[in-house]
Design an enzyme around this catalytic site. Structure first.
Site, PDB file in Angstrom:
ATOM      1  N   GLU A  45       6.855  12.021  21.701  1.00 28.70           N
ATOM      2  CA  GLU A  45       7.255  11.294  22.900  1.00 28.70           C
ATOM      3  C   GLU A  45       8.743  10.953  22.843  1.00 28.70           C
ATOM      4  O   GLU A  45       9.259  10.524  21.808  1.00 28.70           O
ATOM      5  CB  GLU A  45       6.423  10.010  23.007  1.00 28.70           C
ATOM      6  CG  GLU A  45       6.617   9.235  24.292  1.00 28.70           C
ATOM      7  CD  GLU A  45       5.651   8.066  24.411  1.00 28.70           C
ATOM      8  OE1 GLU A  45       5.593   7.459  25.490  1.00 28.70           O
ATOM      9  OE2 GLU A  45       4.947   7.756  23.424  1.00 28.70           O
ATOM     10  N   CYS A 173       0.420   9.565  25.051  1.00 29.55           N
ATOM     11  CA  CYS A 173       0.250   8.453  24.112  1.00 29.55           C
ATOM     12  C   CYS A 173      -0.726   7.387  24.606  1.00 29.55           C
ATOM     13  O   CYS A 173      -1.929   7.532  24.478  1.00 29.55           O
ATOM     14  CB  CYS A 173       1.602   7.849  23.770  1.00 29.55           C
ATOM     15  SG  CYS A 173       1.568   6.792  22.306  1.00 29.55           S
ATOM     16  N   PRO A 357      15.914  -8.794  -6.017  1.00 31.13           N
ATOM     17  CA  PRO A 357      15.647  -9.862  -6.975  1.00 31.13           C
ATOM     18  C   PRO A 357      14.226  -9.701  -7.517  1.00 31.13           C
ATOM     19  O   PRO A 357      13.254  -9.808  -6.756  1.00 31.13           O
ATOM     20  CB  PRO A 357      15.777 -11.144  -6.146  1.00 31.13           C
ATOM     21  CG  PRO A 357      16.493 -10.729  -4.890  1.00 31.13           C
ATOM     22  CD  PRO A 357      16.095  -9.314  -4.649  1.00 31.13           C
ATOM     23  N   LEU A 358      14.095  -9.417  -8.795  1.00 26.77           N
ATOM     24  CA  LEU A 358      12.798  -9.113  -9.406  1.00 26.77           C
ATOM     25  C   LEU A 358      12.342 -10.343 -10.189  1.00 26.77           C
ATOM     26  O   LEU A 358      12.837 -10.629 -11.284  1.00 26.77           O
ATOM     27  CB  LEU A 358      12.934  -7.900 -10.323  1.00 26.77           C
ATOM     28  CG  LEU A 358      11.652  -7.272 -10.875  1.00 26.77           C
ATOM     29  CD1 LEU A 358      10.697  -6.885  -9.757  1.00 26.77           C
ATOM     30  CD2 LEU A 358      11.995  -6.053 -11.731  1.00 26.77           C
ATOM     31  N   SER A 359      11.396 -11.065  -9.604  1.00 25.56           N
ATOM     32  CA  SER A 359      11.042 -12.386 -10.130  1.00 25.56           C
ATOM     33  C   SER A 359       9.968 -12.355 -11.203  1.00 25.56           C
ATOM     34  O   SER A 359       9.775 -13.345 -11.904  1.00 25.56           O
ATOM     35  CB  SER A 359      10.545 -13.272  -8.977  1.00 25.56           C
ATOM     36  OG  SER A 359       9.294 -12.799  -8.502  1.00 25.56           O
ATOM     37  N   GLY A 360       9.239 -11.266 -11.304  1.00 22.36           N
ATOM     38  CA  GLY A 360       8.096 -11.239 -12.208  1.00 22.36           C
ATOM     39  C   GLY A 360       6.792 -11.598 -11.526  1.00 22.36           C
ATOM     40  O   GLY A 360       5.746 -11.691 -12.173  1.00 22.36           O
ATOM     41  N   GLY A 361       6.836 -11.786 -10.177  1.00 26.39           N
ATOM     42  CA  GLY A 361       5.625 -12.077  -9.419  1.00 26.39           C
ATOM     43  C   GLY A 361       5.108 -10.854  -8.692  1.00 26.39           C
ATOM     44  O   GLY A 361       5.730  -9.780  -8.691  1.00 26.39           O
ATOM     45  N   ILE A 362       3.958 -11.009  -8.043  1.00 25.68           N
ATOM     46  CA  ILE A 362       3.280  -9.887  -7.398  1.00 25.68           C
ATOM     47  C   ILE A 362       4.126  -9.278  -6.288  1.00 25.68           C
ATOM     48  O   ILE A 362       4.221  -8.051  -6.155  1.00 25.68           O
ATOM     49  CB  ILE A 362       1.911 -10.350  -6.851  1.00 25.68           C
ATOM     50  CG1 ILE A 362       0.896 -10.442  -7.993  1.00 25.68           C
ATOM     51  CG2 ILE A 362       1.392  -9.377  -5.785  1.00 25.68           C
ATOM     52  CD1 ILE A 362      -0.453 -10.959  -7.560  1.00 25.68           C
ATOM     53  N   ASP A 363       4.752 -10.114  -5.473  1.00 20.96           N
ATOM     54  CA  ASP A 363       5.454  -9.597  -4.293  1.00 20.96           C
ATOM     55  C   ASP A 363       6.649  -8.730  -4.672  1.00 20.96           C
ATOM     56  O   ASP A 363       6.824  -7.631  -4.149  1.00 20.96           O
ATOM     57  CB  ASP A 363       5.892 -10.758  -3.402  1.00 20.96           C
ATOM     58  CG  ASP A 363       4.711 -11.530  -2.841  1.00 20.96           C
ATOM     59  OD1 ASP A 363       3.659 -10.912  -2.642  1.00 20.96           O
ATOM     60  OD2 ASP A 363       4.849 -12.742  -2.628  1.00 20.96           O
ATOM     61  N   SER A 364       7.509  -9.224  -5.562  1.00 20.02           N
ATOM     62  CA  SER A 364       8.658  -8.411  -5.958  1.00 20.02           C
ATOM     63  C   SER A 364       8.220  -7.216  -6.791  1.00 20.02           C
ATOM     64  O   SER A 364       8.852  -6.159  -6.748  1.00 20.02           O
ATOM     65  CB  SER A 364       9.683  -9.251  -6.719  1.00 20.02           C
ATOM     66  OG  SER A 364       9.153  -9.743  -7.926  1.00 20.02           O
TER      67      SER A 364
END
Length: 699
Positions: A45, A173, A357-364
């Site tokens: 389209e 569409c 920024p790599l925090s060590g949590g799931i999201d990053s």
């Protein structure tokens, strides 16, 4: 008698307003279709200007340049002997329409305007276009086009195209998704081939619905259905996920890939027109409806889609066999969709890579793995000889494509752990281990001195020293101290994105990635202008639940160290530990991520206000919670949703993947200044709770 014809549906990675690039991709796709002996080619389209032009559709330049591109296609004799369908905006009687243009051998056959426009969710077609609701008429061609075609006027309207051996109907569409889909009436009036050109975006678990709609259309009506869709990021939050397909009589014959970084994919199938006729004629109720059905105006063209009997093309035709639809799991969709979107954005932005920024949590962690997936896709494409991917890598890195995803990541992906006294050794170790596995250029720093400097400025100004709540401070002091850390990380992210490549003698800067998930955005559980403020957010419309499943899948499929991320309790790590207290996301929010997902779906998809949400959840959660507990949770959600809604006005542009996204810039048009008391609504909930409790007591 058998009548074989080869048809082609083209999946293109178009870019809004990139008229030169869009032209080249359209032309190349037509030539590939011709090389495959196709006699009919369709494309996405609005493929000439790109679907995502948005308010640029209101500019006369966009219409004019679209005619210019069409003229170049019309005058190109190498594109002859194939019926071509393309898309562009057209101004007719001073009214703008979203149109398909069918042409053959340098002559325009038909302009078919869109009848039903997409105008919900991510779509605003009514803002730029008008529905076609008139009988067919003549369209006066611009003089520049008329000089090329030799035509003064061409038909415009909802018509069927009669070839010498078949009949073609056009559906656009949104028209497939409407109750009164045009393909039904067109099929009853003898259209044997329905072509549908689309600009349909990716959402998790959405493709199955699209495939089933087309399959049911051809199973009920009979016929051949060609579906084309754009693929890629053409300049906004959406990723168009390809999956062009060819079906006949309910059977899938060919399907393009849903996710890929290649700019052009041509999918062909050889189909038997006579099988459509026998299929339809065998259903008597269909024949009765056809006999009394709508009659369409027809445009006739002196052209055959099928080969003459006993010719080389006829004898050499090999019919395409049925195949099963190809669907990715949700985890694979998370892995591939945002990765392709990120690559398109990077290569088209002219920047040198990404910073996270790599925090060590799931999201990053999930965001980093998505970038790793992007590197895998790019390296595979380069190894496969994709010249566009090779050229893009050279532009981004200034060197030849590397041999592994880790080597590419070392050039274009930078990560940083920015810890404070409140951070743990475990999160630091997880970030370092993941960075090593995916190959990012990783730095590890403490920002306590910068935090102390900001607090010191406040103390110098007021003579007061704010304290954390666990050390005797107030909730306002506690929140302010957390926000200092969060916002400093945003400031440092942009500093490092600009200067780390410089320190490595690299020529370009980086785009900063955020990693706030859809549930945190919905609840407002993030600091305004912290690390959620970035250039792009690949996971901003993906739920915490899906992200957990994704990194567990990635650990197994890619061999990445994700177990520690899954076992850890989500925490912002912005306050000191104290006896009996550990900061965690769900305890601070006073609701679980699973509950947030339920709130989001009811608020957006089911369009519930506070009271109707309470009524639904009383029934859904009756085994786990009392009516009063449900009411308290609903009121708590709407309070924090309202008080934090202003944050969505500055939210980082996020990859769109979830139908309950709260992004107010495009998808979720709700106000950002609320009466957070919800006095009338909450009173209705309280009264309902009291009645339920009274009934329970009497029983």
């Amino acid at each position: 008698m058998v009548h074989y014809t080869t048809v082609a549906t083209c999946t293109l990675n178009q870019w809004a307003l990139d008229f030169e690039g869009n032209y080249q991709r359209i032309r190349e796709s037509i030539q590939r279709a011709k090389a495959a002996k196709a006699k009919l080619r369709i494309g996405p389209e609005l493929e000439i200007p790109g679907y995502g032009c948005y308010d640029h559709f209101l500019e006369s330049d966009t219409v004019q340049h679209s005619w210019d591109v069409l003229s170049r296609l019309l005058e190109d004799r190498t594109l002859d002997d194939i019926l071509i369908d393309t898309g562009m905006p057209i101004l007719h009687r001073n009214t703008r329409y979203n149109c398909r243009v069918l042409f053959l051998n340098g002559k325009i056959i038909l302009i078919r305007p869109k009848k039903y426009l997409a105008n919900d969710g991510n779509y605003r077609e009514h803002r730029w276009f008008t529905m076609w609701c008139q009988p067919p008429e003549e369209f006066p061609l611009p003089r520049s086009v008329s000089r090329v075609t030799g035509q003064k006027t061409v038909p415009i309207g909802d018509c069927l195209v009669d070839t010498l051996d078949s009949c073609i109907g056009v559906e656009l569409c949104e028209e497939l998704f409407t109750p009164e889909s045009p393909h039904i009436a067109m099929s009853l009036d003898g259209a044997e081939i329905i072509i549908n050109s689309s600009g349909s975006h990716h959402e998790l678990r959405k493709l199955r619905r699209r495939v089933e709609l087309i399959r049911e259309a051809t199973l009920k009506c009979g016929g051949i259905y060609l579906y084309s869709n754009q693929r890629g990021c053409d300049g906004d939050r959406l990723y168009y996920d390809g999956s062009g397909m060819v079906l006949i009589n309910g059977q899938l014959l060919a399907q393009a890939r849903q996710f890929a970084i290649e700019d052009i994919e041509v999918t062909t199938a050889t189909v038997d027109l006579s099988s459509v006729r026998s299929f339809r004629a065998s259903i008597m109720s269909r024949s009765m409806q056809a006999a009394r059905g709508k009659r369409y105006p027809r445009v006739r063209v002196d052209f055959s889609l099928s080969a003459e009997l006993a010719t080389v093309d006829y004898l050499g035709a090999v019919p395409t066999r049925q195949m099963e639809p190809q669907f990715h799991t949700p985890e694979e969709e998370v892995n591939l969709g945002p990765a392709c979107w990120l690559w398109d954005y990077l290569r088209r932005s002219g920047q040198g890579g990404y910073f996270l920024p790599l925090s060590g949590g799931i999201d990053s962690c999930a965001t980093a793995i998505i970038v790793h997936s992007m590197c895998r896709l790019v390296v595979d494409a380069c190894k496969g000889g994709d010249q566009q991917a090779i050229a893009d890598v050279r532009r981004c890195t200034g060197s030849e494509p590397p041999g592994t995803p880790q080597e590419l990541a070392r050039e274009i992906f930078y990560t940083a752990y920015m810890g404070t006294e409140n951070s743990t050794a475990e999160t630091r170790a997880r970030a370092r281990e993941l960075a090593l596995a995916i190959g990012s250029y990783h730095v590890d720093l403490r920002i306590d001195t910068a935090v102390a400097a900001i607090v010191g400025l406040f103390t110098l100004l007021t003579g007061l020293v704010p304290q954390y709540e666990v050390r005797g401070g107030s909730s306002r002091e506690n929140l302010a101290l957390q926000n200092i850390q969060a916002r400093l990380r945003m400031l440092l992210s942009y500093l490092l994105a600009a200067l780390l490549p410089w320190a490595r003698q690299k020529p370009k800067s980086l785009l900063v990635l955020a990693s706030a998930n859809v549930d945190e955005s919905l609840r407002g559980y993030f600091t305004k202008y912290d690390c959620s403020s970035a250039d792009l957010n690949p996971i901003g419309s993906i739920s915490k639940t899906d992200l957990r499943k994704y990194i567990e899948w990635a650990g197994g499929q890619m061999g990445l160290p994700t177990r520690g991320f899954l076992d850890a309790t989500p925490s912002a790590e912005l306050v000191p530990h104290a006896p009996g207290f550990v900061q965690t996301d769900e305890s601070e929010m006073q609701m679980t991520y699973a509950e947030l997902g339920e709130f989001g779906r009811l608020r957006k998809i089911n369009r519930c206000g506070p009271f109707s949400m309470f009524v639904k959840l009383v029934h859904l959660w009756h085994k786990e919670l009392t009516p009063r507990e449900v009411g308290d949770k609903v009121k708590r959600f709407f309070f924090y949703y309202a008080v934090n809604r202003h944050k969505m006005t500055t939210v980082t542009p996020a990859y769109h993947a979830e139908t309950y996204s709260p992004d107010d810039n495009r998808f979720d048009l709700r106000p950002f200044l609320y009466n957070t008391g919800w006095s009338w609504q909450f009173r209705c909930i309280d009264e309902a709770v009291a009645k339920i409790e009274q009934i329970s007591t009497e029983e």
